[in-house]
Design an enzyme around this catalytic site. Structure first.
Site, PDB file in Angstrom:
ATOM      1  N   GLU A 208      -5.102  -3.150   3.907  1.00  0.00           N
ATOM      2  CA  GLU A 208      -4.892  -3.806   5.203  1.00  0.00           C
ATOM      3  C   GLU A 208      -6.093  -4.664   5.639  1.00  0.00           C
ATOM      4  OE1 GLU A 208      -4.121  -0.711   4.460  1.00  0.00           O
ATOM      5  OE2 GLU A 208      -2.251  -0.079   5.433  1.00  0.00           O
TER       6      GLU A 208
ATOM      7  N   LYS B  49      -8.528  20.358  14.146  1.00  0.00           N
ATOM      8  CA  LYS B  49      -8.947  20.394  15.550  1.00  0.00           C
ATOM      9  C   LYS B  49      -9.088  21.829  16.007  1.00  0.00           C
ATOM     10  CE  LYS B  49      -6.652  16.067  15.834  1.00  0.00           C
ATOM     11  NZ  LYS B  49      -5.415  15.860  15.063  1.00  0.00           N
TER      12      LYS B  49
ATOM     13  N   TRP C 220     -13.545  18.566  16.473  1.00  0.00           N
ATOM     14  CA  TRP C 220     -13.043  18.161  15.167  1.00  0.00           C
ATOM     15  C   TRP C 220     -13.902  18.730  14.042  1.00  0.00           C
ATOM     16  CZ3 TRP C 220     -11.500  12.254  15.370  1.00  0.00           C
ATOM     17  CH2 TRP C 220     -10.421  12.110  16.267  1.00  0.00           C
TER      18      TRP C 220
ATOM     19  N   THR D 151       0.855  -1.168   0.000  1.00  0.00           N
ATOM     20  CA  THR D 151       0.000   0.000   0.000  1.00  0.00           C
ATOM     21  C   THR D 151       0.898   1.226   0.000  1.00  0.00           C
ATOM     22  OG1 THR D 151      -1.646   1.244   1.251  1.00  0.00           O
ATOM     23  CG2 THR D 151      -0.225  -0.215   2.526  1.00  0.00           C
TER      24      THR D 151
END
Lengths: 547, 547
Positions: B331, B444, B449, B186
């Site tokens: 993954e 942030k 967030w 990846t």
């Protein structure tokens, strides 16, 4: 070199954890033994299963211990499925339809330490409790209000009180996925019952395979009603696979008559059901008699015995319900093959499609099968040649539980990696298998095999025949020849000659039975199967007419 | 106590054996690099894979060795999938779209011993062959007629000659199911590529789960065309799952333009396809331009990037093609979640259903997920609260291949049993997950967030904007505030004020970016993703206007 992926074990508890986290609001609906309908969510199933796991631990149940059940399909039975196996103990589902002596033999052989049972079975358990030497705790699966004021069972426990005494803080233990999870006994027509000890791994892999589109095709859009009992090969795995896919689960309790089932189908929006042909006979009878329709059910799994072609046609043509014809055995967890058409076959004419659907089907991925001759040589897949059916795969039994010596046949074949099903079958070029006989019932005439099931089906189609069994009789020239044992319908008249003439044109001439014997009754076993070995003993010296 | 079921290992070779025995006549159709269409059956695939396995052994390939491929989706690549993994060696699919230096780095890191490649990539391989120190054999995946008369690659081998030199008598070896089967790298936007080493077990379990009705719903009635390349996370597992269910497999080779794909869809009766949104854009463009319809395709899997709602609507409303919105990662083998509606949701109004389908979906059984705050505490599933997305399961990576030290984040989290995806997401009450950001891109502001993806999507919806990236800029009071970097369309005029006004009513006021910077271009990586870390470096000292 090993891969570098997470080591996550295939455990029964992971099914419940998944259902709780990802389908927490999905419903489990049960018709209770007490009479009413009970409803709750997977979230509540999970919480109560954890409380039950604590309760079992408090009773001293530990890893590997057997917990027996005598229960209908219901939410408490489902909680036991998860709490017992999830804890690392072994769920042993006993079949309450067996004779009491057989139940005692099985519970003693399994060394059950706890026995949980529905209210229905209190008299049965009271009658045998004294003979169950290993059972330390008897648990009545009900609440205090339904507990008997007096019971001959000493220290009888109340299920709901055990659960209420615990909170739900419990972490499912992690252990080897090959650990035993549940135990089912198969009662053959001869010899003692044999225990099949499933593992967490075999159960999970069976769940994956049985939920596939070409198997039972299970999804979160389904409402599944297993008519097949949870004491019969884990209700074909549906209590597990329903949690895997997040399907609604509808559990019919003891109400297995046509009316009770139909009511649940309609009130709960059931999309899929599963059971043996005789149950469907009752259901269809009710529906036909009252001119009803199925408003949500779109498919039904028929197994346990071959689905009669007429039933298949009625379900599909009259009611628009797809019949999923499945074959399996206790030794196969149980699913081995499912009769789902392949792509090309969808375009075939209806009759040809029906002929394929009437077969026992093709294997689920994971199971492999083959047919072999007497020397163990593999036979061709031509749809005609029949041989002993062998299977293998991660959810196939390797040896029976606590069996000092398995039959040499099983030990031999399993040594070679294949389990002998005891069935005789053909397999066609597309991999669709058809059972033609039980191997012990097959008739060997001059070195060739004659399938007794075909011969019985023809006799049963005669209007004067109520029941027919075909067995091998000894023959000086051909070794064995078919002998037909027949029970006629009341007031029907039938001669041997008439019945044998009925075979003309329906079968190869040399398959025609050599003789017919009329009897008053044919002995049946506990599950309704004809006990052919008794007939063979009875007619061991039968003299066939010269011919 | 262990169960007494057969020990059958989950091996890639069992998929091929199943396809050969039970779907032997099913077709694999490939558009060849040579230009023509090639057709053969699973039976021939299996026989040629066995010959290839012998050929690889003859080349000295042994258990654990890496065999690299640079190839399109085609039958020879498929043969390598089975022959290499089935032999116990490791199939390493290289992405030919990477820069040559990156390819060399990866092949060197993986220590590939053999490299097999399509004719297309001969110039590429010739240009790097001298730098591939571990490769002992180069194999051109074609026949003698297409071999170059001269190549700078010494001892270049011909695939068809290798296969022709062997017969097909080969028994697939039996080994630990945790053995490595294949390897994919990846390439993140930062740092070196990382290798994910799949196992036979992880591959088989992923196949079961991905074929389920609530995932890709794969059956023997399907004809599957994976547009997603076989060098991209094993084409999302379709080369494996197609064999598991006996589906027809249609492999498009290098012809990924709308016309080539459409021709194959129609000529081969494709029912299911799978690919990234940009491919579908091309396909839909072709279909719309020529007023065409899909006569057999009934569903398409969209993954790799979020499916634009407009595309979803066109597929379903105009063409009657169900969009299966999927999310995964290299993954994760790659499937993690699929956006299939639950039963209750089917009855919702269309807009509400569409909103659910636009989410990344719910987990396949086997994978679990959660969102956590900065302290690792699990956050609620309310569809609003966003947090770091963690996953776990038997087909999730535990550590990267040959990585001396994984990032501390990965090591830590994996130690706790969870893989940190690097995504920020919300999960709703029904378990449907929505990616809101990459964690390194999240802004942030005052402890709260702000998701950059939402802000970019709004900017991109403005008619004057060609491309937009939203990054965190330092702010004295709020720590970070959103800064929008914009490329306008040619000849378009746009002021900061106009663009920021465009946010009004579309988002919480405090989410509105503090400033806009207009640039000529935004840097992109090899896979077309915006390299935001470069923008963050570039604008590290950007002074936000007071506000």
């Amino acid at each position: 070199m090993l891969g570098q992926m997470m080591q996550h074990r295939l455990l029964v508890s992971s099914l419940l954890r998944h259902a709780e986290r990802h389908h927490g609001g999905q419903l489990v609906v049960s018709r209770r033994v007490e009479g009413d309908i009970h409803r709750y969510t997977y979230r509540e199933l999970a919480a109560r299963s954890r409380r039950l796991a604590r309760a079992l631990a408090a009773l001293g149940v530990s890893s590997g211990d057997r917990v027996g059940t005598l229960a209908w399909n219901g939410y408490r039975h489902l909680e036991l499925y998860y709490a017992v196996s999830g804890s690392g103990a072994v769920l042993h589902t006993l079949n309450p339809r067996l004779h009491a002596d057989q139940l005692v033999w099985i519970a003693e052989h399994a060394k059950d330490q706890v026995l949980c049972f529905d209210l229905t079975f209190l008299p049965l358990v009271e009658s045998v409790a004294a003979r169950l030497s290993s059972v330390r705790h008897f648990v009545l699966m009900s609440d205090r209000a339904h507990m008997p004021t007096y019971s001959t069972i000493p220290g009888l426990l109340c299920y709901e009180e055990l659960v209420a005494a615990q909170d739900d803080r419990f972490d499912w233990p992690d252990f080897d996925e090959n650990t035993a999870s549940s135990l089912c006994y198969t009662s053959g027509t001869t010899g003692n019952p044999k225990g099949v000890l499933y593992s967490h791994r075999s159960t999970l892999l069976h769940s994956y395979a049985s939920a596939l589109p070409d198997a039972l095709n299970l999804s979160a859009r389904d409402a599944i009603l297993p008519v097949v009992p949870m004491f019969h090969v884990n209700a074909w795995g549906l209590p597990y696979s329903a949690c895997m896919v997040g399907a609604k689960l509808v559990l019919p309790g003891p109400g297995l008559d046509g009316q009770s089932l139909y009511e649940l189908f309609e009130s709960e929006g059931v999309t899929l059901s599963a059971g043996v042909p005789t149950v469907w006979q009752g259901l269809l009878g009710h529906v036909q008699k009252h001119g009803l329709r199925f408003s949500t059910m779109n498919r039904t799994v028929v197994g346990g015995a071959a689905c009669p072609p007429a039933m298949l046609a009625i379900f599909e043509d009259t009611y628009g319900v797809q019949v999923i014809h499945a074959w399996g055995m206790t030794e196969l967890s149980p699913l081995g093959t499912v009769g789902i058409l392949k792509g090309d076959q969808l375009a075939w004419p209806k009759e040809q499609r029906r002929a394929v659907q009437s077969k026992q089907g093709r294997v689920l991925f994971g199971v492999d099968m083959k047919i072999v001759d007497a020397d163990g040589e593999e036979l061709p897949w031509d749809g005609k040649t029949s041989g002993d059916l062998l299977v293998r795969g991660p959810w196939v039994v390797s040896s029976y539980f606590n069996a000092a010596n398995d039959s040499p046949l099983v030990a031999d074949a399993v040594g070679n990696g294949w389990f002998p099903t005891g069935d005789v079958a053909t397999i066609d070029a597309e991999g669709f298998m058809t059972i033609t006989d039980r191997s012990k019932d097959v008739i060997k005439s001059g070195g060739e095999w004659i399938g007794s099931i075909d011969l019985e089906n023809i006799a049963m189609a005669h209007p004067a025949v109520a029941m027919a069994a075909c067995i091998a009789a000894r023959h000086p020239k051909w070794d064995e020849r078919p002998l037909l044992i027949v029970v006629t319908k009341p007031d029907a008249e039938l001669t041997s000659h008439e019945l044998l003439s009925f075979y003309e044109g329906k079968i190869a001439k040399w398959w025609t039975p050599d003789d017919v014997v009329f009897v008053d009754s044919i002995p049946l076993g506990a599950t309704g199967k004809m006990l052919k070995h008794m007939l063979r003993d009875q007619f061991a010296n039968h003299l066939l007419p010269k011919g």
